[in-house]
Scaffold this motif. Structure first.
Motif, PDB file in Angstrom:
ATOM      1  N   GLU A  89       0.988  -1.133   0.049  1.00 58.16           N
ATOM      2  CA  GLU A  89      -0.212   0.023  -0.155  1.00 58.16           C
ATOM      3  C   GLU A  89       0.817   1.369  -0.044  1.00 58.16           C
ATOM      4  O   GLU A  89       2.072   1.242   0.591  1.00 58.16           O
ATOM      5  N   LEU A 138      -8.800   1.755  -3.709  1.00 58.57           N
ATOM      6  CA  LEU A 138      -8.730   3.056  -3.618  1.00 58.57           C
ATOM      7  C   LEU A 138      -9.262   3.461  -2.297  1.00 58.57           C
ATOM      8  O   LEU A 138     -10.621   3.200  -2.199  1.00 58.57           O
ATOM      9  N   ALA A 179      -1.498   5.671 -10.210  1.00 60.21           N
ATOM     10  CA  ALA A 179      -2.517   5.247  -9.566  1.00 60.21           C
ATOM     11  C   ALA A 179      -3.058   4.155 -10.396  1.00 60.21           C
ATOM     12  O   ALA A 179      -3.722   3.162  -9.640  1.00 60.21           O
ATOM     13  N   ILE A 195      -4.269   2.004  -2.729  1.00 57.47           N
ATOM     14  CA  ILE A 195      -3.859   3.635  -2.520  1.00 57.47           C
ATOM     15  C   ILE A 195      -4.686   4.173  -1.612  1.00 57.47           C
ATOM     16  O   ILE A 195      -5.966   4.411  -1.464  1.00 57.47           O
ATOM     17  N   LEU A 203      -0.984   1.127 -10.076  1.00 64.05           N
ATOM     18  CA  LEU A 203      -0.665   0.457  -9.070  1.00 64.05           C
ATOM     19  C   LEU A 203      -1.885  -0.428  -8.654  1.00 64.05           C
ATOM     20  O   LEU A 203      -2.014  -1.479  -8.189  1.00 64.05           O
ATOM     21  N   CYS A 204      -3.241   0.256  -9.111  1.00 58.31           N
ATOM     22  CA  CYS A 204      -4.637  -0.556  -8.943  1.00 58.31           C
ATOM     23  C   CYS A 204      -4.640  -1.716  -9.678  1.00 58.31           C
ATOM     24  O   CYS A 204      -5.194  -2.673  -9.338  1.00 58.31           O
ATOM     25  N   VAL A 256      -0.947   8.531  -1.234  1.00 55.22           N
ATOM     26  CA  VAL A 256      -0.540   9.438  -2.056  1.00 55.22           C
ATOM     27  C   VAL A 256      -0.881  10.817  -1.568  1.00 55.22           C
ATOM     28  O   VAL A 256      -2.109  11.284  -0.906  1.00 55.22           O
TER      29      VAL A 256
END
Length: 624
Positions: free
Chosen positions: A450, A496, A465, A475, A468-469, A453
Motif C-alpha cells: 500500500e 482506492l 494510481a 492506494i 498500482l490499482c 498519495v
C-alpha cells in the motif's frame, strides 16, 4: 593536476576552500582603516582602489565566461567540437586564485614602496613605456618561457595542468600551478615595476595594463572566433601583432605550435606558426549556428537561479542547486537581473549536448516559478513558449520537450494548446509523463502492498494510481476530494481508500503542495517518492527522500558539465530524457495534453539507449 606535480604546485590557501578570501581580509581592513583615519592629504587612493579593482577583474572574467558559454552552445563560429565535462569544470574552479595572489602582491608593493602609492590617474609617458615594454621584453620573454614549459621536464610537472583542457574557456587562461603563476606574475610585472621606479606610473598604466592582459587572455581562450576578417584586410600587419581565439586554440590541440602570448610575430620569426592557422580562422568565421534535433525548453526557477545555470557560475552550476551563502550577498545583481528579465528577457540557449548522431540543446525562458503561477502572466509566457516552438520548427528540430512549468495544465493544457493551434507541426511536443510514471513505479520498494498519495494530483499521479490499482496495490488518499478525482482514473476502485487518521504508511507518493505538517506526521523511516516536477522541502532527517523523476544519462552523452536544477551530476529529468528517447526511436506521436505514450515502451526504450535509474536495479518494483 599536472602529470607529475612539481614543487609549488598547490596554492597556499587551497585548504581554506570557499573561505580562501580571508587571506585578503587583513589587507582590506588595513586599507579601509588607514584611509578612514588619515587626513585628506595623507590618503592613498591607489591603496583604496585595489579592492574595487580586484572585484572588477572578477566581474570582467565572469562576463567572458557567460558570453563564451552561450556562444559555444549556440554553435556560431565555434572552433573545436570536442566537449567539456565535469572534470574540467572542477579543475578550473579555482580561476580566481590568481586574482587573490595579485591582490596580496599589490597590497605588499603599495605598503612597502612609496613609489607605488598615491599614483596619479594618468601619465602619458608611463602608458607609452608600459606599451613598449610589453611589445618588446614581455612578449619575447614569454615566448621562450612558454617553449621552455613545453620541455618534458617542466611540462610534466607544471604546464600539463593547463593543457589538460583541450577545449578552452576564458577561465582556462589562468588555470596554472602556483609556481607557474608566480613566473607569469614576475614577467608581467616588468612594465609595471619599470614605470613605478622611473616615476611615470599611473592608475591608468597599472590597472589598464592588467585589464588588457585579462581581456586578451579571456578572448584568446574562447572556443569561438570573434575577430572580424575586415580588421586584417584594413591593416594586414595586424596578423603579426594580435592573435585570435582560433590561433591559440591550435596551441591547445597541436601543443607544439603557436607559442606566442598575444602577438604572433615570434612564431613567424622562429618558425613555430601552425600551418593551419589561417584556414581554421576562415572556417570558424564561416560556421553557422547549430540546428538541434532535440530541444529541451526549461525556465528559470528563482531569481537566484541565474547563478546556477550553465551561463552563470560554472562551479555552482556543476553541483545540484542548493543554498549558497555568498549568492545571497549578490542581491543587487539578482534584483536588476530579475527586472531586466521581466521587461526585456527573451528565450536563450543554455547548453548543447550530443548523443550518437543527435544534436541536443537546452533553451531557457527567462521567467520564474512565481510568474508561472500568476494568471495575468499566462499570455506573455505562452507567447514565449509558442515562439520557442516555432523557432525550433524553423531549425528543423525533431522533438521539443516541455520542462518544469512550461507544461502546466492551467497554462496550456500540458502543451496540447500548441499542438491544436499548429496541427501541421513537424516537430513532436512531449511532456515526459510516460517516463515519469515508469520512474515512480520503479522507485517503489519491492514488497510494498500500500502507498499514500499526497499533494496535487497531476497527469503523472493519475497514471501511477491506475498502474498500482491494476497490480493490486492499495492506494490511500488524504482527502475525499482527491478520492473522487482519482476514482475516475482507476478500474479497481476497491484498491482506492480514503486515508484514516492514522498515517503509518511507509511509502509516500508526493506532489506539489505537500506541507511540512504532513511530513511531520509520517512515521520514522518513511520513504517520500516525488511524482511532481519540483522536490518537496525536506523537513525530516529520519526519513528518505528520492529525487524528482529522473534517470542517469548514457555514458555516451557528451558535453554534460552542469547539473539540471537539483538533480545530481549526469542525471536528466524525465521530460528531458524522454525527448531524447523519442528522437532516437523516431516516434511520430505527440505526448501532451491527456495523451501519453506507452509507459512500458518508453521505459524499455530508455534502458535500451543507456539511460539508467538513479536507484539500484535490485529495488525496481515493476518489471515491464
Amino acid at each position: 593536476m599536472a602529470t607529475t606535480p612539481g614543487l609549488l604546485t598547490d596554492w597556499p590557501w587551497t585548504p581554506l576552500g570557499r573561505f580562501k578570501y580571508v587571506v585578503l581580509a587583513p589587507w582590506v581592513a588595513h586599507s579601509i582603516y588607514s584611509n578612514a583615519t588619515k587626513g585628506e592629504c595623507e590618503r592613498d587612493l591607489t591603496n583604496l582602489l585595489i579592492l574595487p579593482f580586484l572585484l572588477w577583474r572578477m566581474l570582467h572574467d565572469q562576463i567572458w565566461i557567460s558570453i563564451s558559454r552561450h556562444r559555444t552552445a549556440n554553435g556560431k563560429n565555434r572552433i573545436v567540437d570536442k566537449t567539456i565535462e565535469f572534470e574540467q569544470v572542477d579543475r578550473e574552479s579555482n580561476w580566481d586564485d590568481q586574482i587573490i595572489l595579485n591582490g596580496i602582491l599589490f597590497y605588499i608593493a603599495n605598503n612597502l614602496s612609496s613609489y607605488a602609492s598615491r599614483l596619479p590617474w594618468w601619465r602619458t609617458d608611463g602608458v607609452i613605456l608600459t606599451s613598449l615594454l610589453h611589445i618588446g621584453p614581455v612578449e619575447f620573454l614569454y615566448y621562450w618561457l612558454h617553449r621552455a614549459l613545453h620541455h618534458h621536464f617542466l611540462y610534466s610537472r607544471y604546464h600539463s595542468h593547463h593543457h589538460s583542457s583541450i577545449v578552452t574557456e576564458p577561465i582556462t587562461s589562468v588555470i596554472h600551478p602556483f609556481g607557474e603563476q608566480i613566473a607569469y606574475f614576475l614577467l608581467f610585472a616588468i612594465p609595471t615595476l619599470a614605470t613605478v621606479y622611473t616615476g611615470t606610473a599611473s592608475l591608468a598604466s597599472t590597472f589598464g595594463y592588467i585589464t588588457y592582459i585579462d581581456l586578451m587572455n579571456n578572448m584568446g581562450h574562447c572556443n569561438f572566433e570573434l575577430i572580424p576578417k575586415r580588421l586584417f584586410s584594413i591593416f594586414p600587419p595586424l596578423k603579426y601583432l594580435m592573435y585570435t581565439p582560433s590561433y591559440h586554440s591550435l596551441h591547445h590541440t597541436q601543443f607544439r605550435t603557436n607559442y606566442s602570448l598575444f602577438m604572433p610575430i615570434y612564431d613567424y620569426i622562429y618558425g613555430t606558426m601552425d600551418k593551419s592557422t589561417d584556414s581554421l580562422y576562415e572556417t570558424s568565421l564561416k560556421r553557422e549556428e547549430d540546428a538541434p534535433d532535440v530541444v529541451h525548453l526549461t525556465h528559470l526557477t528563482t531569481p537566484q537561479s541565474i547563478y546556477h545555470i550553465r551561463l552563470g557560475f560554472a562551479s555552482v552550476a556543476s553541483k545540484p542547486e542548493g543554498s549558497t551563502w555568498y549568492i545571497l550577498l549578490m542581491w543587487p545583481v539578482t534584483l536588476w537581473s530579475a527586472i531586466l528579465n521581466s521587461i526585456y528577457g527573451r528565450t536563450f540557449i543554455l547548453e548543447r549536448n550530443k548523443l550518437e548522431k543527435l544534436k541536443l540543446q537546452s533553451w531557457a525562458i527567462p521567467r520564474y516559478n512565481v510568474q508561472y503561477l500568476k494568471k495575468w502572466q499566462s499570455r506573455a509566457i505562452n507567447g514565449l513558449i509558442e515562439k520557442a516552438i516555432l523557432d525550433a520548427e524553423a531549425k528543423g528540430t525533431k522533438v521539443l520537450s516541455l520542462g518544469l512549468l512550461n507544461q502546466r495544465k492551467e497554462l496550456n493544457k500540458n502543451g496540447e494548446f500548441y499542438v491544436r493551434r499548429y496541427p501541421k507541426l513537424k516537430l513532436r511536443v512531449v511532456d515526459g509523463s510516460s517516463l515519469a510514471v515508469a520512474i515512480v513505479l520503479n522507485s517503489i520498494p519491492k514488497g510494498t502492498s500500500e502507498v499514500l498519495v499526497v499533494g496535487n494530483l497531476t497527469k503523472v499521479a493519475r497514471s501511477v494510481a491506475f498502474a498500482l490499482c491494476e497490480r493490486g496495490i492499495q492506494i490511500n488518499i488524504s482527502s475525499q476530494c482527491e478520492y473522487e478525482n482519482l476514482k475516475q482514473c482507476v478500474t479497481s476502485q476497491s484498491n482506492l481508500v480514503v486515508m484514516s487518521k492514522s498515517v503509518a504508511h511507509k511509502t509516500w507518493l508526493v506532489g506539489d503542495a505537500l506541507t511540512e505538517k504532513q511530513q511531520l506526521n509520517a512515521p520514522k523511516g518513511a520513504l517520500f517518492i516525488p511524482f511532481s516536477t519540483f522536490p518537496p522541502k525536506k523537513v525530516r532527517r529520519d526519513c528518505s527522500y528520492l529525487h524528482t523523476p529522473a534517470m542517469l544519462a548514457p555514458a555516451s552523452l557528451q558535453n554534460l558539465d552542469s547539473c539540471e536544477n537539483w538533480l545530481p551530476r549526469r542525471a536528466l529529468s524525465a521530460v528531458r530524457a524522454v525527448g531524447i528517447v523519442h528522437a532516437l526511436e523516431g516516434w511520430t506521436e505527440h505526448e501532451c495534453g491527456e495523451n501519453m505514450l506507452s509507459v512500458e515502451k518508453v521505459w524499455q526504450a530508455a534502458l535500451k539507449h543507456g539511460f539508467r535509474p538513479l536507484g539500484s536495479p535490485c529495488n525496481w518494483f515493476f518489471s515491464f
